[in-house]
Design a protein around this motif. Structure first.
Motif, PDB file in Angstrom:
ATOM      1  N   LEU A 109       6.381   1.509   0.794  1.00 36.31           N
ATOM      2  CA  LEU A 109       6.010   2.603  -0.113  1.00 36.31           C
ATOM      3  C   LEU A 109       7.239   3.177  -0.806  1.00 36.31           C
ATOM      4  N   GLU A 110       8.140   2.272  -1.183  1.00 33.82           N
ATOM      5  CA  GLU A 110       9.412   2.703  -1.753  1.00 33.82           C
ATOM      6  C   GLU A 110       9.273   3.407  -3.103  1.00 33.82           C
ATOM      7  N   SER A 111       8.485   2.815  -3.994  1.00 35.76           N
ATOM      8  CA  SER A 111       8.449   3.362  -5.351  1.00 35.76           C
ATOM      9  C   SER A 111       7.554   4.592  -5.436  1.00 35.76           C
ATOM     10  N   LYS A 112       7.753   5.365  -6.461  1.00 38.97           N
ATOM     11  CA  LYS A 112       6.929   6.541  -6.674  1.00 38.97           C
ATOM     12  C   LYS A 112       6.283   6.481  -8.036  1.00 38.97           C
ATOM     13  N   PRO A 113       4.980   6.357  -8.165  1.00 42.02           N
ATOM     14  CA  PRO A 113       4.093   6.214  -7.013  1.00 42.02           C
ATOM     15  C   PRO A 113       4.071   4.781  -6.489  1.00 42.02           C
ATOM     16  N   SER A 114       3.601   4.626  -5.273  1.00 43.68           N
ATOM     17  CA  SER A 114       3.295   3.291  -4.782  1.00 43.68           C
ATOM     18  C   SER A 114       1.788   3.221  -4.561  1.00 43.68           C
ATOM     19  N   VAL A 115       1.284   1.990  -4.485  1.00 41.55           N
ATOM     20  CA  VAL A 115      -0.155   1.804  -4.423  1.00 41.55           C
ATOM     21  C   VAL A 115      -0.555   1.026  -3.176  1.00 41.55           C
ATOM     22  N   ILE A 116      -1.560   1.522  -2.484  1.00 48.15           N
ATOM     23  CA  ILE A 116      -2.141   0.776  -1.369  1.00 48.15           C
ATOM     24  C   ILE A 116      -3.571   0.435  -1.755  1.00 48.15           C
ATOM     25  N   ALA A 143       2.220  11.977  -7.817  1.00 44.48           N
ATOM     26  CA  ALA A 143       1.842  11.581  -6.449  1.00 44.48           C
ATOM     27  C   ALA A 143       2.827  10.547  -5.906  1.00 44.48           C
ATOM     28  N   ASP A 144       2.958  10.516  -4.601  1.00 38.64           N
ATOM     29  CA  ASP A 144       3.811   9.508  -3.961  1.00 38.64           C
ATOM     30  C   ASP A 144       3.031   8.217  -3.710  1.00 38.64           C
ATOM     31  N   VAL A 145       1.790   8.384  -3.258  1.00 35.66           N
ATOM     32  CA  VAL A 145       1.009   7.201  -2.896  1.00 35.66           C
ATOM     33  C   VAL A 145      -0.419   7.311  -3.434  1.00 35.66           C
ATOM     34  N   LEU A 146      -0.867   6.224  -4.031  1.00 36.34           N
ATOM     35  CA  LEU A 146      -2.261   6.132  -4.477  1.00 36.34           C
ATOM     36  C   LEU A 146      -2.964   5.117  -3.566  1.00 36.34           C
ATOM     37  N   ILE A 147      -4.018   5.578  -2.877  1.00 32.15           N
ATOM     38  CA  ILE A 147      -4.754   4.676  -1.983  1.00 32.15           C
ATOM     39  C   ILE A 147      -6.095   4.343  -2.623  1.00 32.15           C
ATOM     40  N   SER A 155       5.905  -0.711  -5.640  1.00 26.78           N
ATOM     41  CA  SER A 155       5.591  -1.218  -4.319  1.00 26.78           C
ATOM     42  C   SER A 155       4.079  -1.256  -4.182  1.00 26.78           C
ATOM     43  N   ARG A 156       3.580  -2.439  -3.861  1.00 25.87           N
ATOM     44  CA  ARG A 156       2.131  -2.589  -3.755  1.00 25.87           C
ATOM     45  C   ARG A 156       1.759  -3.208  -2.420  1.00 25.87           C
ATOM     46  N   GLU A 157       0.909  -2.508  -1.704  1.00 22.35           N
ATOM     47  CA  GLU A 157       0.400  -3.037  -0.437  1.00 22.35           C
ATOM     48  C   GLU A 157      -1.068  -3.389  -0.629  1.00 22.35           C
ATOM     49  N   THR A 158      -1.499  -4.498  -0.060  1.00 20.74           N
ATOM     50  CA  THR A 158      -2.940  -4.760   0.041  1.00 20.74           C
ATOM     51  C   THR A 158      -3.268  -4.862   1.522  1.00 20.74           C
ATOM     52  N   LEU A 159      -3.925  -3.834   2.020  1.00 23.21           N
ATOM     53  CA  LEU A 159      -4.249  -3.807   3.441  1.00 23.21           C
ATOM     54  C   LEU A 159      -5.677  -4.289   3.663  1.00 23.21           C
ATOM     55  N   THR A 169      -1.018  -7.979   2.445  1.00 23.02           N
ATOM     56  CA  THR A 169       0.341  -7.714   2.938  1.00 23.02           C
ATOM     57  C   THR A 169       0.335  -7.124   4.340  1.00 23.02           C
ATOM     58  N   GLY A 170      -0.845  -6.745   4.823  1.00 20.75           N
ATOM     59  CA  GLY A 170      -0.908  -6.177   6.168  1.00 20.75           C
ATOM     60  C   GLY A 170      -2.343  -5.977   6.611  1.00 20.75           C
ATOM     61  N   ILE A 171      -2.514  -5.851   7.907  1.00 19.37           N
ATOM     62  CA  ILE A 171      -3.846  -5.672   8.469  1.00 19.37           C
ATOM     63  C   ILE A 171      -3.949  -4.322   9.169  1.00 19.37           C
ATOM     64  N   VAL A 172      -5.116  -3.682   8.988  1.00 19.92           N
ATOM     65  CA  VAL A 172      -5.457  -2.494   9.764  1.00 19.92           C
ATOM     66  C   VAL A 172      -6.562  -2.946  10.715  1.00 19.92           C
TER      67      VAL A 172
END
Ligand code: GDP
Length: 298
Positions: free
Chosen positions: A93-100, A180-184, A216-220, A245-248
């Motif tokens: 979540l480095e960039s601002k905003p980052s996206v999940i 915003a810092d993070v958009l989910i 920074s983009r995460e796909t959980l 990029t990751g599992i919940v």
């Protein structure tokens, strides 16, 4: 603690049986390894992974010249912890905003996990916005809205059946202007229309990349631990249609199938980043291999 408590059934299914076998054998021999392998295979860890773990265990036993069966337990813990160890279990979540972007089939705990992640990030002092991208079900939008209120974060939503990519576009504009810092982003969970879902995700990725280049983009991917091997096949399918990029892994509490986490790691090589251990807002933990193995064997 929460993790240990949640893993009670899994612990019973795996480690209590292992303890019994170790005590019964007393000494290390080939038959002992066969018995251990049998326990792992029947504990949702999967055949291939179980073989891998037992091979590694045999090597460790040989190298350490272990003859006492009770000492095998520590080596088994080590084998599992090494297998599960992640180099990158942190959210990027480095960039601002980052996206999940959050994907997963309906019912796995996607909405709940989004709420929990928002809460976790908010507690870290981050400004979070949710995007109701599962526009296929009005209930999904309403559920996410309830979580947004509960956690105390903004939500961007449109009417049912509106274009998910348009919702994400709106949310990105909001994230920019509200700093915003993070958009989910929630997404639809209709895996039976694989082609539609793939097209939908592609369109969303395109909007994100155009509006927020280089972020920074995460796909959980959210998976339900209670579904056992089904979770592994869902992961394989989602990995084909998106860039996971990751599992919940949710519902680790109260299931005996917690061994699935070992199968997922071994068969897919996608990091498990977060685990759900209950229905409440703070029942979400960062995944830590050593902690997990300790909780499993304690
Ligand atoms: P979605 O359809 O994937 O969005 O699923 P929901 O978020 O609505 O969750 C489905 C059900 O699973 C709800 O009853 C949640 O309370 C429950 N749930 C979600 N995560 C967990 C978890 O980690 N543990 C337990 N025990 N229940 C969970």
């Amino acid at each position: 603690d929460r993790l240990k408590e949640g893993l009670t059934k899994t612990r019973k299914s795996i480690t209590e049986k292992i303890d019994q076998v170790l005590v019964a054998f007393g000494k290390v021999d080939d038959e002992l390894f066969d018995e251990l392998e049998e326990i792992l295979v029947t504990s949702d860890i999967g055949v291939d992974t179980s073989l891998k773990v037992i091979e590694d265990l045999k090597k460790k036993v040989r190298e350490n010249r272990v003859t006492d069966a009770m000492k095998v337990k520590d080596l088994l813990k080590e084998s599992l912890a090494e297998l599960l160890a992640e180099e990158n279990s942190e959210l990027n979540l480095e960039s601002k905003p980052s996206v999940i972007l959050v994907v997963g089939v309906n019912g796995v705990g996607k909405t709940t996990s989004i709420g929990k992640i928002a809460n976790l990030l908010k507690q870290q002092g981050k400004k979070v916005i949710l995007a109701a991208g599962d526009t296929f079900r009005a209930a999904a939008i309403d559920q996410l809205d309830i979580w947004a209120n509960r956690v105390g974060v903004d939500i961007i939503r449109q009417a049912e059946n509106s274009d998910p990519a348009a919702v994400i576009f709106d949310a990105i504009q909001a994230a920019k202007s509200r700093k915003a810092d993070v958009l989910i982003c929630d997404t639809a969970g209709r895996l039976h229309t694989k082609k539609n879902l793939m097209d939908e995700l592609k369109k969303i990725y395109k909007v994100i990349d155009r509006e927020l280049p280089g972020i920074s983009r995460e796909t959980l991917l959210v998976l339900d631990a209670t579904t056992g091997q089904n979770a592994v096949s869902q992961a394989k399918t989602f990995n084909e249609i998106s860039d996971i990029t990751g599992i919940v892994l949710t519902k680790l509490d109260g299931t005996a199938k917690g061994g699935i986490i070992i199968a997922i790691k071994s068969e897919l090589d996608i990091p498990v980043k977060l685990i759900g251990v209950g229905e409440k807002m703070d029942d979400l933990q960062k995944f830590d291999a050593r902690e997990f193995v300790e909780a499993l064997f304690s």
